[in-house]
Motif scaffolding. Structure first.
Motif, short mmCIF file in Angstrom:
data_model
loop_
_atom_site.label_atom_id
_atom_site.label_comp_id
_atom_site.label_asym_id
_atom_site.label_seq_id
_atom_site.Cartn_x
_atom_site.Cartn_y
_atom_site.Cartn_z
N PRO A 181 0.84 -1.21 0.00
CA PRO A 181 0.00 0.00 0.00
C PRO A 181 0.86 1.25 0.00
O PRO A 181 2.04 1.24 0.40
CB PRO A 181 -0.80 -0.14 1.30
CG PRO A 181 0.01 -1.04 2.17
CD PRO A 181 0.70 -2.00 1.24
N ALA A 182 0.28 2.36 -0.46
CA ALA A 182 1.00 3.63 -0.48
C ALA A 182 1.44 4.00 0.93
O ALA A 182 0.73 3.77 1.91
CB ALA A 182 0.10 4.72 -1.05
N GLY A 183 2.63 4.57 1.02
CA GLY A 183 3.13 4.97 2.32
C GLY A 183 4.64 4.97 2.35
O GLY A 183 5.31 4.73 1.34
N SER A 184 5.19 5.22 3.50
CA SER A 184 6.64 5.37 3.63
C SER A 184 7.39 4.08 3.34
O SER A 184 8.50 4.11 2.81
CB SER A 184 6.99 5.86 5.03
OG SER A 184 6.54 4.94 6.02
N THR A 185 6.78 2.92 3.66
CA THR A 185 7.46 1.65 3.41
C THR A 185 7.70 1.46 1.92
O THR A 185 8.82 1.12 1.49
CB THR A 185 6.64 0.47 3.96
OG1 THR A 185 6.46 0.64 5.36
CG2 THR A 185 7.36 -0.85 3.70
N GLN A 186 6.65 1.66 1.11
CA GLN A 186 6.82 1.53 -0.34
C GLN A 186 7.85 2.54 -0.86
O GLN A 186 8.70 2.20 -1.70
CB GLN A 186 5.49 1.73 -1.06
CG GLN A 186 5.60 1.49 -2.56
CD GLN A 186 4.35 1.86 -3.33
OE1 GLN A 186 4.42 2.67 -4.26
NE2 GLN A 186 3.20 1.30 -2.97
N THR A 187 7.80 3.75 -0.34
CA THR A 187 8.72 4.79 -0.81
C THR A 187 10.17 4.44 -0.53
O THR A 187 11.04 4.54 -1.40
CB THR A 187 8.37 6.14 -0.16
OG1 THR A 187 7.04 6.50 -0.50
CG2 THR A 187 9.34 7.23 -0.62
N TRP A 188 10.44 3.97 0.70
CA TRP A 188 11.83 3.66 1.05
C TRP A 188 12.34 2.43 0.32
O TRP A 188 13.52 2.38 -0.07
CB TRP A 188 11.97 3.49 2.56
CG TRP A 188 11.99 4.81 3.28
CD1 TRP A 188 11.03 5.32 4.11
CD2 TRP A 188 13.02 5.80 3.20
NE1 TRP A 188 11.38 6.57 4.55
CE2 TRP A 188 12.61 6.90 4.02
CE3 TRP A 188 14.23 5.90 2.54
CZ2 TRP A 188 13.38 8.04 4.17
CZ3 TRP A 188 15.00 7.04 2.69
CH2 TRP A 188 14.57 8.10 3.50
N LEU A 189 11.48 1.45 0.11
CA LEU A 189 11.90 0.28 -0.68
C LEU A 189 12.17 0.69 -2.13
O LEU A 189 13.08 0.16 -2.77
CB LEU A 189 10.85 -0.81 -0.61
CG LEU A 189 10.72 -1.55 0.73
CD1 LEU A 189 9.59 -2.56 0.69
CD2 LEU A 189 12.04 -2.26 1.09
N TYR A 190 11.38 1.61 -2.64
CA TYR A 190 11.61 2.10 -4.00
C TYR A 190 12.94 2.85 -4.07
O TYR A 190 13.70 2.69 -5.05
CB TYR A 190 10.46 3.02 -4.42
CG TYR A 190 10.58 3.57 -5.82
CD1 TYR A 190 10.88 2.74 -6.90
CD2 TYR A 190 10.38 4.92 -6.06
CE1 TYR A 190 10.97 3.26 -8.18
CE2 TYR A 190 10.46 5.45 -7.35
CZ TYR A 190 10.76 4.60 -8.41
OH TYR A 190 10.85 5.11 -9.69
N VAL A 191 13.23 3.66 -3.07
CA VAL A 191 14.50 4.38 -3.06
C VAL A 191 15.68 3.41 -3.05
O VAL A 191 16.68 3.62 -3.76
CB VAL A 191 14.58 5.32 -1.84
CG1 VAL A 191 15.98 5.88 -1.66
CG2 VAL A 191 13.57 6.47 -1.99
#
Length: 483
Positions: free
Chosen positions: A198-208
């Motif tokens: 789901p959208a959120g910081s976890t997805q963002t940091w894994l994407y980074v």
């Protein structure tokens, strides 16, 4: 030809070069050139069969069931186009290595081994399998530099390995995180797409984390520092540089895995990433203008191209993404051929310095083909580079016009650095006492003219490649609800 058989062809295309690499170890010296040429040509032939069949369907079997790792492969759309370019340029590299490298058995084996890793990257539809091929392509590249490189090759090797392994570690963390946090039963791309975080910081940091690895292999500023030294210290022939150019797979990794597995993070970070890409394109073009040797100039020219590719991919606009994949594929042709042209220049003059002077008056064919390849590189209409760059700018303008304008300045800068360097080498007066420069002979004509012919064909008639790529791009962008 049955679809079941077609599904197996990507596996043959992946591992046939590796088989050839191993066979060269036991092949008598007098037959090694022919063996390498035959197997690289057969690999290219399999690619043509796949193209005529419209690509392959997905083949997926369990590999390590306990860990959820599958052997999932498919070559279609963008991946097939890129695999074809790898097979074609590997064949060109084999032809030139057989002529240029003394006792070329080791170089030929490394070219074929790296070809397996590169085609595997494009065929993989499992994230762990993608990671395996990603690392598999690294080892031959390092060995080429270590065995055939110049005086300061170890410094360049350590820098290249450090950047790549740092990125690979973060990618591995991201791969494990997206499976286990998303709840996917396997690492297969199809399963991961069905269990997106789901959208959120976890997805963002894994994407980074995933993006960092891809940024090293695009490359993007500031993770590009390994690139100029890598090219400068590699063998003067340009053969390892051709394979290194093909190893710029970061744009494809973001396109195939990044957008679909991290859709919300891709949208969230889009303005930042597009800005970084536009800066990379312009920065690299500016630095290229100030280079004194051809290899470093080509390294920064390639970096500028990758800034364009990244701009297209990160825009998430259909037109721009298609242009990015088109440019990613075809810049490998003319950039790789230019590296080989520099190798031919070095063989004749003993130097890769830009200010050699007067080459055109003695080697008109070498100068003429080099100029034509540079025109492809700077995106002159009628050549393949123009279609890619124009599509990227057109699509990016629809998203952030000012960033498209910034990147567009690069096309002017590219003409400036390319034509200025060409003038210094081929037109300015030959220095007193300069040795005579022989013109192209034998297979050298083919080595430079074949990539140029392909760039001209797909610059004039782009429909076959665009028709192959467009459905794949549309399918990927559905992860974002269309664009």
């Amino acid at each position: 030809m049955s679809r079941d058989f077609i599904r197996l062809l990507p596996t043959f295309m992946i591992f046939l070069p590796m088989l050839g690499s191993l066979l060269l170890l036991v092949t008598p010296k007098r037959w090694r050139d022919e063996m390498a040429g035959l197997l690289s040509a057969l690999t290219l032939g399999i690619g043509f069969v796949l193209w005529r069949a419209g690509g392959s369907d997905l083949l997926s079997v369990q590999w390590v069931p306990a860990l959820g790792i599958t052997y999932s492969t498919e070559l279609s759309g963008v991946s097939l186009a890129l695999a074809m370019v790898v097979a074609f340029m590997s064949f060109i590299a084999v032809l030139y290595a057989a002529r240029r490298i003394p006792n070329p058995g080791t170089m030929l084996a490394l070219i074929l081994a790296m070809e397996t890793g590169l085609i595997g990257i494009f065929a993989a539809r499992d994230l762990v399998l993608f990671y395996v091929f990603f690392e598999d392509a690294l080892l031959p590249s390092l060995l080429m530099l270590a065995i055939y490189g110049k005086q300061h090759r170890m410094r360049a090797l350590v820098k290249f390995a450090a950047y790549t392994l740092f990125g690979s570690l973060l990618m591995l963390v991201s791969i494990i995180g997206i499976k286990y946090l998303g709840g996917s039963p396997t690492f297969a791309l199809a399963d991961l797409r069905a269990h997106v975080l789901p959208a959120g910081s976890t997805q963002t940091w894994l994407y980074v984390a995933f993006l960092t690895a891809m940024a090293v292999k695009l490359p993007l500023w500031p993770l590009h520092a390994w690139l100029p030294d890598f090219h400068e210290q590699n063998h003067d022939s340009g053969i390892p540089d051709v394979m290194g150019t093909l190893y710029k797979v970061g744009g494809y990794g973001v396109f195939t895995f990044g957008i679909t597995l991290f859709p919300d993070a891709s949208m969230e970070l889009r303005p930042i990433l597009m800005g970084l890409a536009a800066f990379t394109a312009l920065y690299a073009a500016w630095i290229a203008f100030h280079q004194a040797d051809w290899k470093r100039l080509l390294a920064y020219a390639g970096l500028s191209h990758m800034g364009f590719v990244a701009l297209g991919v990160f825009s998430l606009n259909e037109t721009a993404v298609i242009g990015a994949m088109y440019l990613l594929a075809f810049q490998n042709l003319y950039t790789g051929a230019l590296f080989l042209g520099v190798g031919m220049l070095q063989e004749r003059t003993g130097s890769i310095a830009v200010r050699v002077g007067g080459v055109m008056t003695q080697a008109g064919a070498l100068g003429g083909l080099t100029l034509a390849l540079w025109l492809a590189s700077i995106a002159v209409p009628g050549l393949a580079g123009f279609i890619g760059e124009f599509s990227i700018l057109l699509g990016a303008y629809q998203v952030y016009p000012w960033l498209a304008f910034l990147a567009g300045i690069t096309t002017i800068a590219a003409a400036a650095y390319a034509l200025t360097a060409f003038q210094h080498t081929f037109w300015q007066a030959r220095p007193p006492g300069g040795i005579p420069v022989a013109d192209l002979v034998h297979t050298e004509w083919l080595i430079l003219s074949l990539p140029l012919a392909v760039a001209i064909f797909f610059g004039v008639y782009s429909a076959p490649a665009l028709n192959l790529m467009q459905p794949a791009v549309k399918a990927v962008l559905t992860a974002l609800g269309g664009n």
